[in-house]
Design a protein around this motif. Structure first.
Motif, PDB file in Angstrom:
ATOM      1  N   PRO A 126      20.503 -14.072 -37.005  1.00 24.12           N
ATOM      2  CA  PRO A 126      19.763 -14.315 -38.263  1.00 24.12           C
ATOM      3  C   PRO A 126      19.188 -15.717 -38.363  1.00 24.12           C
ATOM      4  N   LEU A 127      19.624 -16.628 -37.509  1.00 22.48           N
ATOM      5  CA  LEU A 127      19.136 -18.001 -37.570  1.00 22.48           C
ATOM      6  C   LEU A 127      17.900 -18.214 -36.706  1.00 22.48           C
ATOM      7  N   LYS A 128      17.622 -17.265 -35.799  1.00 23.20           N
ATOM      8  CA  LYS A 128      16.511 -17.454 -34.874  1.00 23.20           C
ATOM      9  C   LYS A 128      15.498 -16.314 -34.851  1.00 23.20           C
ATOM     10  N   ALA A 129      15.847 -15.145 -35.343  1.00 24.79           N
ATOM     11  CA  ALA A 129      14.940 -13.991 -35.296  1.00 24.79           C
ATOM     12  C   ALA A 129      13.638 -14.312 -36.029  1.00 24.79           C
ATOM     13  N   GLU A 130      12.506 -13.830 -35.467  1.00 20.64           N
ATOM     14  CA  GLU A 130      11.203 -14.125 -36.059  1.00 20.64           C
ATOM     15  C   GLU A 130      10.393 -12.854 -36.286  1.00 20.64           C
ATOM     16  N   PHE A 131       9.572 -12.922 -37.302  1.00 19.22           N
ATOM     17  CA  PHE A 131       8.693 -11.825 -37.703  1.00 19.22           C
ATOM     18  C   PHE A 131       7.279 -12.191 -37.247  1.00 19.22           C
ATOM     19  N   TYR A 132       6.820 -11.536 -36.188  1.00 17.17           N
ATOM     20  CA  TYR A 132       5.576 -11.951 -35.529  1.00 17.17           C
ATOM     21  C   TYR A 132       4.351 -11.200 -36.052  1.00 17.17           C
ATOM     22  N   LEU A 133       3.273 -11.940 -36.131  1.00 17.67           N
ATOM     23  CA  LEU A 133       2.000 -11.369 -36.587  1.00 17.67           C
ATOM     24  C   LEU A 133       1.536 -10.181 -35.726  1.00 17.67           C
ATOM     25  N   PRO A 134       1.532 -10.278 -34.381  1.00 14.95           N
ATOM     26  CA  PRO A 134       1.072  -9.132 -33.583  1.00 14.95           C
ATOM     27  C   PRO A 134       1.884  -7.866 -33.825  1.00 14.95           C
ATOM     28  N   SER A 135       3.157  -8.027 -34.177  1.00 13.32           N
ATOM     29  CA  SER A 135       3.977  -6.838 -34.429  1.00 13.32           C
ATOM     30  C   SER A 135       3.516  -6.099 -35.682  1.00 13.32           C
ATOM     31  N   VAL A 136       2.947  -6.835 -36.643  1.00 17.08           N
ATOM     32  CA  VAL A 136       2.403  -6.194 -37.845  1.00 17.08           C
ATOM     33  C   VAL A 136       1.231  -5.296 -37.462  1.00 17.08           C
ATOM     34  N   ALA A 137       0.309  -5.847 -36.678  1.00 17.87           N
ATOM     35  CA  ALA A 137      -0.844  -5.062 -36.233  1.00 17.87           C
ATOM     36  C   ALA A 137      -0.408  -3.872 -35.393  1.00 17.87           C
ATOM     37  N   SER A 138       0.519  -4.086 -34.471  1.00 18.26           N
ATOM     38  CA  SER A 138       0.982  -3.004 -33.597  1.00 18.26           C
ATOM     39  C   SER A 138       1.616  -1.880 -34.399  1.00 18.26           C
TER      40      SER A 138
END
Length: 309
Positions: free
Chosen positions: A247-259
């Motif tokens: 939970p301290l490092k996980a990231e929500f990436y922009l390309p994953s939104v599009a995918s």
């Protein structure tokens, strides 16, 4: 639709206070211009009406002093603050989390401010004029459809690699001009006259087609997509309780939104090819190459001797 307002969203929250030695604020142009200057100049020339800078509150004053106040003389500007504590209602950051939640979170932070269809880019990448032209034309020529209309600037792989070390690129699979999938290759190198990637620390290499298209985090979205950023961010935050996620490092990436939008048949994403050379400063040795290239572009008339007169 040609008078439709469009915006450029620049993700710059990774900059540190006073920008000490950071590549985003390293002069690269003949008159001391920064890479971010060229992006804004190319976007304004392509027809964009406004720039949103995504930054952190702690560097806001410094950013405005070094970048924003100067560029605001030439194009309308607004600031979006990306903070770890800035989350959808009822969510709080995990205890001990100090870094924001990634590029998807950065765009979501502008949900209440961004009123235009927009293109989003990295602050420290030089993309060239073409991608701004084709993405602006895409935004202003769009018509309402059942699905969301997204677009991505597709760069030619050989125009995006560094001769000074390995790079990470999203290798695109394109079907009938639309994005089918993106496969992230995290270690790509120039090896002689070939471009190859490895997944086992160099024990074996797979050659890539040098003309394949890659994603350089240069996307076009309708403003309606921001609701989907929120929905997916809420789901992402819910997963931080899973034991197999840090939970301290996980990231929500922009390309994953599009995918995800493509996978769920909620959007189509046009891949718009650009032959422009991409430049970045992944390695300190890249800096001189960038300076030489931009000086040459000025001599060839692509840019004036001083961007902002």
């Amino acid at each position: 639709m040609k008078n439709k307002k469009t915006a450029l969203v620049i993700m710059a929250a990774g900059m540190g206070s006073r920008f000490g030695g950071l590549k985003q604020l390293t002069p690269v142009g003949p008159a001391g211009e920064l890479i971010i200057d060229y992006s804004v100049f190319d976007a304004k020339r392509a027809g964009f009406d406004k720039v949103y800078f995504i930054i952190k509150e702690q560097i806001a004053d410094d950013f405005k002093e070094v970048v924003g106040n100067r560029l605001s003389k030439y194009i309308e500007t607004e600031y979006i603050m990306q903070e770890t504590t800035k989350l959808p209602e009822k969510f709080t950051a995990p205890e001990g989390r100090t870094k924001p939640f990634g590029t998807g979170h950065a765009v979501w932070c502008g949900k209440e401010q961004i009123k235009e269809d927009f293109v989003v880019i990295n602050a420290d990448d030089y993309y060239g004029p073409k991608c701004f032209e084709i993405l602006h034309d895409f935004l202003v020529s769009g018509k309402k459809e059942d699905k969301l209309r997204l677009a991505m600037a597709g760069f030619v792989l050989k125009n995006t690699v560094s001769k000074n070390g390995s790079t990470s690129r999203g290798i695109c699979e394109v079907e009938n001009g639309f994005l089918a999938s993106v496969t992230e290759r995290t270690h790509i190198e120039c090896r002689g006259d070939k471009i190859s990637y490895t997944e086992d620390n160099g024990n074996s290499w797979v050659d890539l087609d040098q003309n394949t298209l890659v994603s350089m985090n240069c996307w076009a979205f309708p403003k309606e997509a921001l609701e989907h950023f929120e929905n997916q961010l809420i789901e992402f935050l819910g997963t931080l309780k899973n034991e197999d996620i840090n939970p301290l490092k996980a990231e929500f990436y922009l390309p994953s939104v599009a995918s995800r939008l493509i996978l769920e048949n909620k959007a189509d994403c046009a891949v718009l090819k650009t032959e422009d050379q991409w430049y970045g400063m992944t390695y300190k040795e890249d800096l001189e190459d960038v300076k030489i290239a931009l000086k040459e572009k000025m001599k060839n008339g692509l840019y004036p001797e001083k961007l902002w007169n």
